[in-house]
Design a protein around this motif. Structure first.
Motif, PDB file in Angstrom:
ATOM      1  N   ASP A   1       0.859  -1.181   0.000  1.00 22.98           N
ATOM      2  CA  ASP A   1       0.000   0.000   0.000  1.00 22.98           C
ATOM      3  C   ASP A   1       0.900   1.238   0.000  1.00 22.98           C
ATOM      4  OD1 ASP A   1      -2.222   1.562   0.021  1.00 22.98           O
ATOM      5  OD2 ASP A   1      -2.685   1.284   2.149  1.00 22.98           O
ATOM      6  N   PHE A   2       0.344   2.374  -0.252  1.00 23.79           N
ATOM      7  CA  PHE A   2       1.126   3.607  -0.241  1.00 23.79           C
ATOM      8  C   PHE A   2       0.184   4.772   0.031  1.00 23.79           C
ATOM      9  CE2 PHE A   2      -0.348   2.911  -4.515  1.00 23.79           C
ATOM     10  CZ  PHE A   2      -0.715   4.143  -4.985  1.00 23.79           C
ATOM     11  N   ASN A   3       0.736   5.851   0.492  1.00 23.48           N
ATOM     12  CA  ASN A   3      -0.038   7.062   0.735  1.00 23.48           C
ATOM     13  C   ASN A   3       0.112   8.003  -0.451  1.00 23.48           C
ATOM     14  OD1 ASN A   3      -0.907   6.336   3.357  1.00 23.48           O
ATOM     15  ND2 ASN A   3       1.100   6.919   4.197  1.00 23.48           N
ATOM     16  N   SER A   4      -0.999   8.605  -0.836  1.00 23.15           N
ATOM     17  CA  SER A   4      -0.965   9.563  -1.931  1.00 23.15           C
ATOM     18  C   SER A   4      -2.092  10.560  -1.747  1.00 23.15           C
ATOM     19  CB  SER A   4      -1.105   8.859  -3.285  1.00 23.15           C
ATOM     20  OG  SER A   4      -0.943   9.781  -4.360  1.00 23.15           O
ATOM     21  N   THR A   5      -1.929  11.709  -2.320  1.00 24.42           N
ATOM     22  CA  THR A   5      -2.987  12.729  -2.339  1.00 24.42           C
ATOM     23  C   THR A   5      -3.114  13.246  -3.771  1.00 24.42           C
ATOM     24  OG1 THR A   5      -1.434  14.504  -1.808  1.00 24.42           O
ATOM     25  CG2 THR A   5      -2.591  13.449   0.044  1.00 24.42           C
ATOM     26  N   VAL A   6      -4.273  13.846  -4.066  1.00 22.38           N
ATOM     27  CA  VAL A   6      -4.458  14.513  -5.345  1.00 22.38           C
ATOM     28  C   VAL A   6      -4.579  16.002  -5.081  1.00 22.38           C
ATOM     29  CG1 VAL A   6      -6.963  14.181  -5.275  1.00 22.38           C
ATOM     30  CG2 VAL A   6      -5.845  14.644  -7.464  1.00 22.38           C
ATOM     31  N   SER A   7      -3.999  16.813  -5.942  1.00 17.91           N
ATOM     32  CA  SER A   7      -4.067  18.266  -5.771  1.00 17.91           C
ATOM     33  C   SER A   7      -4.370  18.924  -7.105  1.00 17.91           C
ATOM     34  CB  SER A   7      -2.749  18.811  -5.204  1.00 17.91           C
ATOM     35  OG  SER A   7      -1.680  18.534  -6.094  1.00 17.91           O
ATOM     36  N   ILE A   8      -5.031  20.053  -7.028  1.00 22.04           N
ATOM     37  CA  ILE A   8      -5.320  20.867  -8.200  1.00 22.04           C
ATOM     38  C   ILE A   8      -5.514  22.296  -7.722  1.00 22.04           C
ATOM     39  CG2 ILE A   8      -7.804  20.409  -8.070  1.00 22.04           C
ATOM     40  CD1 ILE A   8      -7.907  20.583 -11.135  1.00 22.04           C
ATOM     41  N   THR A   9      -5.012  23.242  -8.461  1.00 24.29           N
ATOM     42  CA  THR A   9      -5.161  24.654  -8.123  1.00 24.29           C
ATOM     43  C   THR A   9      -6.383  25.212  -8.831  1.00 24.29           C
ATOM     44  OG1 THR A   9      -2.759  24.906  -7.887  1.00 24.29           O
ATOM     45  CG2 THR A   9      -4.068  26.928  -8.164  1.00 24.29           C
ATOM     46  N   GLY A  10      -7.290  25.783  -8.058  1.00 21.58           N
ATOM     47  CA  GLY A  10      -8.474  26.392  -8.654  1.00 21.58           C
ATOM     48  C   GLY A  10      -8.093  27.580  -9.519  1.00 21.58           C
ATOM     49  N   TRP A  11      -9.043  28.054 -10.299  1.00 24.44           N
ATOM     50  CA  TRP A  11      -8.767  29.164 -11.203  1.00 24.44           C
ATOM     51  C   TRP A  11     -10.002  30.034 -11.361  1.00 24.44           C
ATOM     52  CZ3 TRP A  11      -9.189  24.040 -12.606  1.00 24.44           C
ATOM     53  CH2 TRP A  11     -10.233  23.695 -13.487  1.00 24.44           C
ATOM     54  N   ALA A  12      -9.798  31.210 -11.916  1.00 24.60           N
ATOM     55  CA  ALA A  12     -10.916  32.087 -12.253  1.00 24.60           C
ATOM     56  C   ALA A  12     -11.458  31.675 -13.612  1.00 24.60           C
ATOM     57  CB  ALA A  12     -10.468  33.547 -12.274  1.00 24.60           C
ATOM     58  N   TYR A  13     -12.753  31.866 -13.791  1.00 23.78           N
ATOM     59  CA  TYR A  13     -13.418  31.488 -15.040  1.00 23.78           C
ATOM     60  C   TYR A  13     -12.677  32.060 -16.246  1.00 23.78           C
ATOM     61  CZ  TYR A  13     -16.935  31.455 -18.750  1.00 23.78           C
ATOM     62  OH  TYR A  13     -17.591  31.276 -19.934  1.00 23.78           O
TER      63      TYR A  13
ATOM     64  N   PRO B   1      -4.966  18.315 -12.539  1.00 23.14           N
ATOM     65  CA  PRO B   1      -4.666  17.711 -11.244  1.00 23.14           C
ATOM     66  C   PRO B   1      -3.430  16.823 -11.333  1.00 23.14           C
ATOM     67  CG  PRO B   1      -6.433  16.522 -12.312  1.00 23.14           C
ATOM     68  CD  PRO B   1      -6.100  17.663 -13.214  1.00 23.14           C
ATOM     69  N   SER B   2      -2.888  16.481 -10.167  1.00 20.14           N
ATOM     70  CA  SER B   2      -1.761  15.548 -10.097  1.00 20.14           C
ATOM     71  C   SER B   2      -1.811  14.813  -8.767  1.00 20.14           C
ATOM     72  CB  SER B   2      -0.427  16.287 -10.246  1.00 20.14           C
ATOM     73  OG  SER B   2      -0.274  17.226  -9.181  1.00 20.14           O
ATOM     74  N   VAL B   3      -1.162  13.638  -8.710  1.00 29.53           N
ATOM     75  CA  VAL B   3      -1.090  12.876  -7.463  1.00 29.53           C
ATOM     76  C   VAL B   3       0.312  12.998  -6.889  1.00 29.53           C
ATOM     77  CG1 VAL B   3      -2.935  11.275  -8.063  1.00 29.53           C
ATOM     78  CG2 VAL B   3      -0.585  10.758  -8.760  1.00 29.53           C
ATOM     79  N   SER B   4       0.389  12.944  -5.569  1.00 27.72           N
ATOM     80  CA  SER B   4       1.682  13.137  -4.908  1.00 27.72           C
ATOM     81  C   SER B   4       2.569  11.902  -4.981  1.00 27.72           C
ATOM     82  CB  SER B   4       1.462  13.541  -3.444  1.00 27.72           C
ATOM     83  OG  SER B   4       0.767  12.507  -2.747  1.00 27.72           O
ATOM     84  N   GLU B   5       1.968  10.691  -4.976  1.00 25.21           N
ATOM     85  CA  GLU B   5       2.736   9.446  -5.007  1.00 25.21           C
ATOM     86  C   GLU B   5       2.082   8.467  -5.965  1.00 25.21           C
ATOM     87  OE1 GLU B   5       5.545   8.997  -3.499  1.00 25.21           O
ATOM     88  OE2 GLU B   5       5.542  10.810  -2.267  1.00 25.21           O
ATOM     89  N   ASN B   6       2.903   7.843  -6.796  1.00 26.14           N
ATOM     90  CA  ASN B   6       2.448   6.784  -7.692  1.00 26.14           C
ATOM     91  C   ASN B   6       3.638   5.862  -7.946  1.00 26.14           C
ATOM     92  OD1 ASN B   6       1.189   5.177  -9.575  1.00 26.14           O
ATOM     93  ND2 ASN B   6       1.043   6.769 -11.158  1.00 26.14           N
ATOM     94  N   PRO B   7       4.044   5.112  -6.897  1.00 21.58           N
ATOM     95  CA  PRO B   7       5.310   4.356  -6.982  1.00 21.58           C
ATOM     96  C   PRO B   7       5.322   3.283  -8.058  1.00 21.58           C
ATOM     97  CG  PRO B   7       4.060   3.718  -5.042  1.00 21.58           C
ATOM     98  CD  PRO B   7       3.389   4.918  -5.607  1.00 21.58           C
ATOM     99  N   GLY B   8       4.167   2.786  -8.428  1.00 19.35           N
ATOM    100  CA  GLY B   8       4.123   1.770  -9.464  1.00 19.35           C
ATOM    101  C   GLY B   8       3.983   2.337 -10.859  1.00 19.35           C
TER     102      GLY B   8
END
Length: 244
Positions: free
Chosen positions: A18-30, A40-47
């Motif tokens: 198992d592994f720990n990961s998060t997803v992040s994305i920066t909001g924007w103005a219309y 978006p992107s994930v912080s960890e994807n070891p495989g």
């Protein structure tokens, strides 16, 4: 010396990590429906497994997730599904983000009317639309553009009526809202000018003596004032002069 040799076996499993990961994305103005948005992107994807991103309105049922990237202003959730790989189990993570509204200014055009007229507006101007959009874009606004007329630009004064004095008033637009724009309404100037005055002069009446007081002239018809009468060097009065 006393025992012969033997070979034995046993099964065992190396489980996927198992592994720990998060997803992040920066909001924007219309930025419009066809513009490039943040990814978006994930912080960890070891495989180095495949990652699928889905989107929904924040708080909506999970069944509404879609791969379609939202473009309208609002609050959303992005879901990252990291596929299972040879040595790592799969994982699903989410985070919230916002597409914010952008500013739009709606300004009433100045207009001039005459004392006693009903107030009227001459339309508005718009400032802040992104390229390719305008007040005529289908579905741009909800509500109906309307106006109030007041002695104060913020509407806190006295409303204009057809009996209001000449002078300067304000045309205050309102009534509209938009999905992707935060609207600021700006008042325009309403100028109330003096009305032109005129009158139909009274005419002398040929009288026949009757022993009773009779009007000496017909009534005049004033516009924008009052009609007064007098005999020779007498004093002006509202009443039509009479005689026998």
């Amino acid at each position: 010396d006393n025992y012969s040799g033997a070979t034995v076996t046993a099964d065992f499993t190396i489980s996927k990590a198992d592994f720990n990961s998060t997803v992040s994305i920066t909001g924007w103005a219309y930025v419009g429906y066809d513009a490039t948005t943040n990814s978006p992107s994930v912080s960890e994807n070891p495989g180095s497994a495949a990652v699928t991103y889905n989107y929904k309105d924040q708080g909506a049922d999970d069944e509404t997730y879609s791969t379609t990237v939202p473009t309208n202003a609002g609050n959303y959730t992005v879901q990252a599904i990291i596929a299972e790989s040879d040595n790592y189990s799969g994982k699903t993570v989410t985070t919230d983000f916002t597409i914010s509204k952008i500013s739009l200014t709606v300004t009433a055009k100045p207009n001039t009317i005459t004392y006693g007229d009903a107030p009227t507006a001459d339309g508005v101007t718009y400032s802040g639309f992104i390229d390719g959009e305008s007040e005529n874009t289908p579905g741009m606004f909800t509500g109906t553009l309307d106006y109030t007329y007041n002695t104060a630009a913020d509407g806190t004064g006295t409303d204009y009526t057809t009996t209001s004095d000449i002078g300067t008033y304000y045309i205050i637009p309102g009534g509209l809202s938009a999905t992707n724009y935060e609207i600021t309404f700006v008042a325009g100037v309403l100028t109330v000018d003096k009305a032109a005055s005129s009158a139909t002069a009274p005419e002398a009446i040929e009288l026949t003596y009757s022993g009773e007081a009779q009007n000496l002239v017909t009534a005049g018809t004033p516009v924008g004032g009052t009609m007064q009468y007098r005999l020779e060097d007498g004093t002006y009065a509202d009443a039509i002069p009479r005689g026998t």
